[in-house]
Write a protein that holds these residues in place. Structure first.
Motif, PDB file in Angstrom:
ATOM      1  N   ALA A   1       0.760  -1.086   0.056  1.00 18.33           N
ATOM      2  CA  ALA A   1      -0.035  -0.050   0.071  1.00 18.33           C
ATOM      3  C   ALA A   1       0.708   1.247   0.021  1.00 18.33           C
ATOM      4  N   ALA A   2       1.912   1.095   0.676  1.00 16.03           N
ATOM      5  CA  ALA A   2       2.836   2.405   0.920  1.00 16.03           C
ATOM      6  C   ALA A   2       3.550   2.747  -0.450  1.00 16.03           C
ATOM      7  N   GLU A   3       4.115   1.453  -1.247  1.00  8.98           N
ATOM      8  CA  GLU A   3       4.716   1.855  -2.302  1.00  8.98           C
ATOM      9  C   GLU A   3       3.800   2.318  -3.615  1.00  8.98           C
ATOM     10  N   GLU A   4       2.642   1.788  -3.438  1.00  2.14           N
ATOM     11  CA  GLU A   4       1.779   2.275  -4.457  1.00  2.14           C
ATOM     12  C   GLU A   4       1.274   3.731  -4.391  1.00  2.14           C
ATOM     13  N   HIS A   5       1.262   4.192  -3.221  1.00  7.14           N
ATOM     14  CA  HIS A   5       0.921   5.603  -2.835  1.00  7.14           C
ATOM     15  C   HIS A   5       2.075   6.407  -3.134  1.00  7.14           C
ATOM     16  N   LEU A   6       3.091   6.068  -2.701  1.00  7.57           N
ATOM     17  CA  LEU A   6       4.690   6.759  -3.035  1.00  7.57           C
ATOM     18  C   LEU A   6       4.625   6.842  -4.589  1.00  7.57           C
ATOM     19  N   ALA A   7       4.608   5.633  -5.329  1.00  8.42           N
ATOM     20  CA  ALA A   7       4.827   5.731  -6.534  1.00  8.42           C
ATOM     21  C   ALA A   7       3.958   6.829  -7.452  1.00  8.42           C
ATOM     22  N   ALA A   8       2.508   6.619  -7.090  1.00  8.30           N
ATOM     23  CA  ALA A   8       1.625   7.519  -7.513  1.00  8.30           C
ATOM     24  C   ALA A   8       1.710   9.040  -7.625  1.00  8.30           C
ATOM     25  N   HIS A   9       2.753   9.206  -6.565  1.00  8.96           N
ATOM     26  CA  HIS A   9       3.056  10.681  -6.391  1.00  8.96           C
ATOM     27  C   HIS A   9       4.636  11.048  -6.612  1.00  8.96           C
ATOM     28  N   GLY A  10       5.002  10.411  -7.567  1.00 10.09           N
ATOM     29  CA  GLY A  10       6.234  10.543  -8.206  1.00 10.09           C
ATOM     30  C   GLY A  10       7.459  10.024  -7.410  1.00 10.09           C
ATOM     31  N   ALA A  11       7.340   9.165  -6.461  1.00  5.48           N
ATOM     32  CA  ALA A  11       8.728   8.732  -6.038  1.00  5.48           C
ATOM     33  C   ALA A  11       9.476   7.446  -7.004  1.00  5.48           C
ATOM     34  N   THR A  12      10.724   7.731  -7.009  1.00  3.95           N
ATOM     35  CA  THR A  12      11.452   6.787  -7.909  1.00  3.95           C
ATOM     36  C   THR A  12      12.252   5.862  -7.048  1.00  3.95           C
ATOM     37  N   ARG A  13      12.395   6.320  -5.886  1.00  8.57           N
ATOM     38  CA  ARG A  13      13.357   5.429  -5.012  1.00  8.57           C
ATOM     39  C   ARG A  13      12.812   5.399  -3.522  1.00  8.57           C
ATOM     40  N   VAL A  14      12.861   4.239  -2.905  1.00  6.94           N
ATOM     41  CA  VAL A  14      12.339   4.183  -1.421  1.00  6.94           C
ATOM     42  C   VAL A  14      13.424   3.834  -0.446  1.00  6.94           C
ATOM     43  N   PHE A  15      13.590   4.548   0.712  1.00  7.23           N
ATOM     44  CA  PHE A  15      14.176   4.149   1.595  1.00  7.23           C
ATOM     45  C   PHE A  15      13.791   3.576   2.795  1.00  7.23           C
ATOM     46  N   ALA A  16      14.075   2.656   3.431  1.00  5.79           N
ATOM     47  CA  ALA A  16      13.368   2.077   4.714  1.00  5.79           C
ATOM     48  C   ALA A  16      14.292   1.442   5.663  1.00  5.79           C
ATOM     49  N   TRP A  17      14.201   1.969   6.977  1.00  3.89           N
ATOM     50  CA  TRP A  17      14.948   1.250   8.048  1.00  3.89           C
ATOM     51  C   TRP A  17      14.337  -0.123   8.259  1.00  3.89           C
ATOM     52  N   VAL A  18      15.289  -1.056   8.534  1.00  3.11           N
ATOM     53  CA  VAL A  18      15.006  -2.362   8.982  1.00  3.11           C
ATOM     54  C   VAL A  18      16.019  -2.777  10.041  1.00  3.11           C
ATOM     55  N   LEU A  19      15.384  -3.314  11.237  1.00  7.69           N
ATOM     56  CA  LEU A  19      16.142  -3.882  12.069  1.00  7.69           C
ATOM     57  C   LEU A  19      17.353  -4.895  11.846  1.00  7.69           C
ATOM     58  N   ASP A  20      18.485  -4.686  12.127  1.00  4.78           N
ATOM     59  CA  ASP A  20      19.524  -5.604  11.871  1.00  4.78           C
ATOM     60  C   ASP A  20      19.545  -7.048  12.443  1.00  4.78           C
ATOM     61  N   GLU A  21      18.548  -7.800  11.950  1.00  6.83           N
ATOM     62  CA  GLU A  21      18.172  -9.329  12.547  1.00  6.83           C
ATOM     63  C   GLU A  21      17.832  -9.980  11.388  1.00  6.83           C
ATOM     64  N   PRO A  22      18.011 -11.355  11.453  1.00  8.94           N
ATOM     65  CA  PRO A  22      17.904 -12.056  10.119  1.00  8.94           C
ATOM     66  C   PRO A  22      16.322 -11.890   9.630  1.00  8.94           C
ATOM     67  N   ALA A  23      15.370 -12.095  10.472  1.00 10.91           N
ATOM     68  CA  ALA A  23      13.967 -11.949   9.851  1.00 10.91           C
ATOM     69  C   ALA A  23      13.732 -10.454   9.136  1.00 10.91           C
ATOM     70  N   GLY A  24      13.996  -9.496   9.680  1.00 13.95           N
ATOM     71  CA  GLY A  24      13.996  -8.274   9.203  1.00 13.95           C
ATOM     72  C   GLY A  24      14.770  -8.240   7.898  1.00 13.95           C
ATOM     73  N   ARG A  25      15.965  -8.523   7.864  1.00 15.63           N
ATOM     74  CA  ARG A  25      16.788  -8.644   6.503  1.00 15.63           C
ATOM     75  C   ARG A  25      15.991  -9.339   5.528  1.00 15.63           C
ATOM     76  N   ALA A  26      15.770 -10.285   5.899  1.00 15.65           N
ATOM     77  CA  ALA A  26      15.172 -11.212   4.784  1.00 15.65           C
ATOM     78  C   ALA A  26      13.399 -11.047   4.363  1.00 15.65           C
ATOM     79  N   PHE A  27      12.864 -10.121   5.260  1.00 17.70           N
ATOM     80  CA  PHE A  27      11.720  -9.506   4.693  1.00 17.70           C
ATOM     81  C   PHE A  27      12.179  -8.394   3.533  1.00 17.70           C
TER      82      PHE A  27
END
Length: 308
Positions: free
Chosen positions: A101-127
């Motif tokens: 849902a977030a990517e669809e909204h951002l792309a619709a308003h001109g985003a070409t690149r998305v940055f996201a913080w992810v906890l440095d743990e196996p599950a977060g990195r894999a996600f």
């Protein structure tokens, strides 16, 4: 049960409480309050296209997303997205629905690149990897036990420098804006930042409900602020928002001076622990925090995905 994604409802206390509950369970090193969440919602500049989303299962909020376009960057199309799911409610598809849902909204308003913080743990990195995000830089959450750790002794400012607080600039915080704009532009990061909108800075930073002007320490030289350590406090929590020094006054120990002053006064005011964040590539600030006795309690990794 079916998980649905919708916007956070600012006028619904249960929504605000649910948003905060999930964030504190997933990210206990950062403090949110109803006032700070509502403050963030009230700031939304039209061009930012900012939204706060929640994932709901059986009437209960189990995931959150905060997203928008960078407004203080000279490069257009830079989007941000941070998703956190209650650790006890993962593997229900909430995270994937929020990202979609977030990517669809951002792309619709001109985003070409998305940055996201992810906890440095196996599950977060894999996600993150499953959703097409690649890792870039890291940042640490640090904690200092103010009740048991001996702080460095207070020192007198060097000649020509005096210590003041942000409260001394209540009538006109513009000099602090100028210093923050200079110091912030030199912070390590994936998105270049340029503070040019004084009114927006006042709304977002100076009027933040957690800003403690009495505990925010300022070093003044030649009639202007040249170093600062921003303090946020609420409900017994003390956090350093940022510590910075003007370029022409670096190398004089002023960052240590102002942060030490703020920490001593925070302890005197009854705070027993202090939190801060530190970009992993900001070696000088990391060394200062270690000098005070801060210990890393968690790490996040910034991930990026190209849209389109």
């Amino acid at each position: 049960m079916t998980v649905i994604v919708r916007d956070l409802r600012p006028g619904t206390p249960a929504d605000i409480e649910g948003f905060i509950r999930v964030r504190h369970r997933a990210l206990p090193y950062v403090f949110f309050s109803p006032a700070s969440v509502l403050h963030g919602l009230s700031l939304s500049r039209p061009g930012a296209q900012a939204r706060k989303l929640v994932a709901v299962e059986d009437g209960e909020i189990i995931g959150t997303a905060q997203l928008g376009l960078a407004q203080d960057s000279p490069e257009p199309g830079q989007g941000s997205l941070n998703v956190y799911v209650d650790p006890a409610r993962t593997r229900r598809g909430a995270g994937t629905l929020l990202v979609r849902a977030a990517e669809e909204h951002l792309a619709a308003h001109g985003a070409t690149r998305v940055f996201a913080w992810v906890l440095d743990e196996p599950a977060g990195r894999a996600f993150a990897a499953r959703h097409g995000y690649r890792p870039s830089r890291s940042a640490h959450f640090l904690r200092l036990d103010l009740a048991r750790t001996a702080l460095p002794p207070l020192q007198d400012p060097p000649p020509g420098v005096e210590l003041r607080t942000a409260a001394d600039f209540a009538a006109d915080p513009h000099p602090l804006f100028a210093l923050d704009a200079e110091a912030g532009s030199d912070e390590p990061g994936d998105i270049a930042t340029e503070f040019t909108d004084y009114a927006a800075w006042v709304d977002e930073y100076w009027n933040h409900p957690h800003l403690d002007r009495e505990l925010t320490s300022i070093a003044v030289a030649d009639g202007r602020p040249v170093a600062f350590s921003v303090a946020h406090t609420h409900d017994g929590r003390y956090t350093t928002g940022m510590t910075g020094t003007a370029r022409d006054h670096r190398g004089r120990g002023l960052a240590k001076l102002v942060k030490n002053d703020s920490l001593h006064r925070a302890r005197a005011a009854g705070y027993t622990e202090a939190y801060t964040g530190n970009d992993a590539d900001n070696g000088p600030m990391l060394a200062i925090n270690k000098w005070f006795g801060y210990e890393i309690c968690a790490t996040e990794v910034r991930h990026v995905r190209e849209l389109g």
